[in-house]
Design an enzyme around this catalytic site. Structure first.
Site, PDB file in Angstrom:
ATOM      1  CB  SER A 141      -0.903   0.011   1.226  1.00  0.00           C
ATOM      2  OG  SER A 141      -1.538  -1.235   1.379  1.00  0.00           O
TER       3      SER A 141
ATOM      4  CG  ASP B 127       9.987   0.819  -8.202  1.00  0.00           C
ATOM      5  OD1 ASP B 127       9.089   1.288  -8.919  1.00  0.00           O
ATOM      6  OD2 ASP B 127      10.023   0.985  -6.972  1.00  0.00           O
TER       7      ASP B 127
ATOM      8  CG  HIS C 268       7.186   2.462  -4.829  1.00  0.00           C
ATOM      9  ND1 HIS C 268       7.546   1.945  -6.060  1.00  0.00           N
ATOM     10  CD2 HIS C 268       5.837   2.551  -4.849  1.00  0.00           C
ATOM     11  CE1 HIS C 268       6.460   1.723  -6.773  1.00  0.00           C
ATOM     12  NE2 HIS C 268       5.404   2.085  -6.072  1.00  0.00           N
TER      13      HIS C 268
END
Ligand code: NAD
Ligand code: LMR
Length: 340
Positions: free
Chosen positions: A118, A150, A180
């Site tokens: 999340s 990623d 991120h």
């Protein structure tokens, strides 16, 4: 091996749960969501694999029942982005969801591996760690922010630039460190294998890095208000989870102990081998960062800081930007729990 998916009825939760149902390493799959968990559970339970499926809604202590005896909990619960939003815009709603789910974990299965999908990952992972600390059950070796998408994207995008066509996308292994979101994401193409990056022009290199940093936006834009990456995320989340599960299962069945390395966003706690060294090489006291983690049956055994000896000057500059941008994200997560 019992796996619990929190947010199992969502865009990520459903395909992720399917992958766990298909895994030979998972004996029991527990689905938790505030809506539709029983529907997803009934559907998955018809698949002819050995894994038992159970499903829970919040009523009647559903969260605790879903988490009981879990070995691994993976969390894709919460709202996704719409066009024009940043991941940080999700904090207002997702922070409280993550805090409450973590309280359930602390009270019910404090020894489980916890994988957080999340967003904003840069802040939700500090939230999880702070809650577990409050409950005196924090083990930094077992808490992972999932940044594997990623890496999956970096491997895919660089393979598309391989004019020799000698390597398949799945042959690439590009480490990605940092956080991120946008410029906190730092792909280290110069040290990835197979090495084709050095043959690219400066413009190709710059646009490749930019594409990885903003790949989430590509999907958000294409989905046009219907959410963000779900299928590729389920793939990436499962890939990391399965590595962790395999190591734990192999060790409990006394088969050969091995280790694998994976980049994950973790708490750089002093107790983890290599954490102090990594921070020293970063020239920073930052406490959360995606780093190459050497994984064993009980989670992170070491951080491979040698990666920072191999990077080029451009990548060093990207790391400085990442560190600067991550600090406020981390503090925001920590303060959210401190002020609760
Ligand atoms: P979604 O809206 O499709 O699914 C989220 C699910 O969470 C829903 O089923 C919802 O009912 C459930 N939920 C909400 N509150 C809950 C609670 N308190 N307890 C349990 N479940 C709850 O969203 P999605 O597309 O699956 O994305 C989920 C999250 O994953 C978003 O925050 C998104 O930004 C993030 N994400 C992260 C990455 C990454 O690389 N780490 C990639 C893609 C998406
Ligand atoms: C992604 O990178 O796809 C996710 O973090 C979802 C998003 O909001 O972009």
């Amino acid at each position: 091996m019992k796996v619990t998916v929190c947010g199992a009825a969502g865009g990520i939760g459903q395909p992720l749960s399917l992958l766990f149902k298909l895994s030979p390493y998972v004996d029991e799959l527990s689905l938790y969501d505030v809506v539709n968990a029983p529907g997803v559970g009934a559907d998955l339970a018809h698949i002819c694999t050995k894994c038992k499926v159970s499903s829970y809604l919040p009523a009647n202590d559903g969260l605790k029942k879903s988490l009981e005896n879990s070995d691994l909990v993976i969390i894709p619960a919460g709202i996704p982005r719409k066009p024009g939003m940043t991941r940080d815009d999700l904090f207002k709603i997702n922070a409280g969801i993550i805090r409450d789910l973590t309280i359930g974990i602390a009270e019910t299965c404090p020894n489980a591996f916890v994988l957080i999908i999340s967003n904003p990952v840069n802040s939700t992972v500090p939230i999880v760690c702070e809650v577990l600390k409050k409950y005196n059950v924090f083990n930094p070796n077992k808490i992972f922010g999932v940044t594997n998408l990623d890496i999956v994207r970096s491997n895919t995008f660089i393979s598309q630039l391989d004019s020799t066509n000698q390597s398949k996308p799945e042959d690439f292994n590009i480490p990605v460190i940092g956080g991120h979101s946008g410029e906190t994401i730092v792909p280290l193409f110069s040290i990835g294998a197979p090495q084709i990056y050095s043959s690219l022009s400066s413009q190709q290199k710059a646009s490749l890095i930019n594409r990885v940093q903003y790949a989430g936006d590509e999907v958000v834009k294409a989905k046009d208000g219907k959410g963000s990456a779900t299928l590729s995320m389920a793939y990436a989340g499962f890939e990391l989870a399965e590595k962790i599960i395999k190591l734990a299962v192999q060790s409990s069945s006394n088969s050969t102990d091995s280790s694998v390395t994976a980049c994950c966003y973790i708490n750089l706690a002093d107790s983890i081998n290599g954490a102090a060294d990594f921070k020293q090489k970063l020239n920073s006291d930052i406490n959360f960062f995606s780093v190459p983690c050497v994984l064993g049956p009980n989670g992170v055994t070491e951080i491979d800081s040698s990666i920072l000896d191999k990077i080029n000057n451009d990548e060093s500059d990207l790391i400085k930007v990442s560190v600067d941008q991550l600090y406020p994200n981390i503090t925001k997560g920590i303060n959210f729990v401190k002020n609760y």
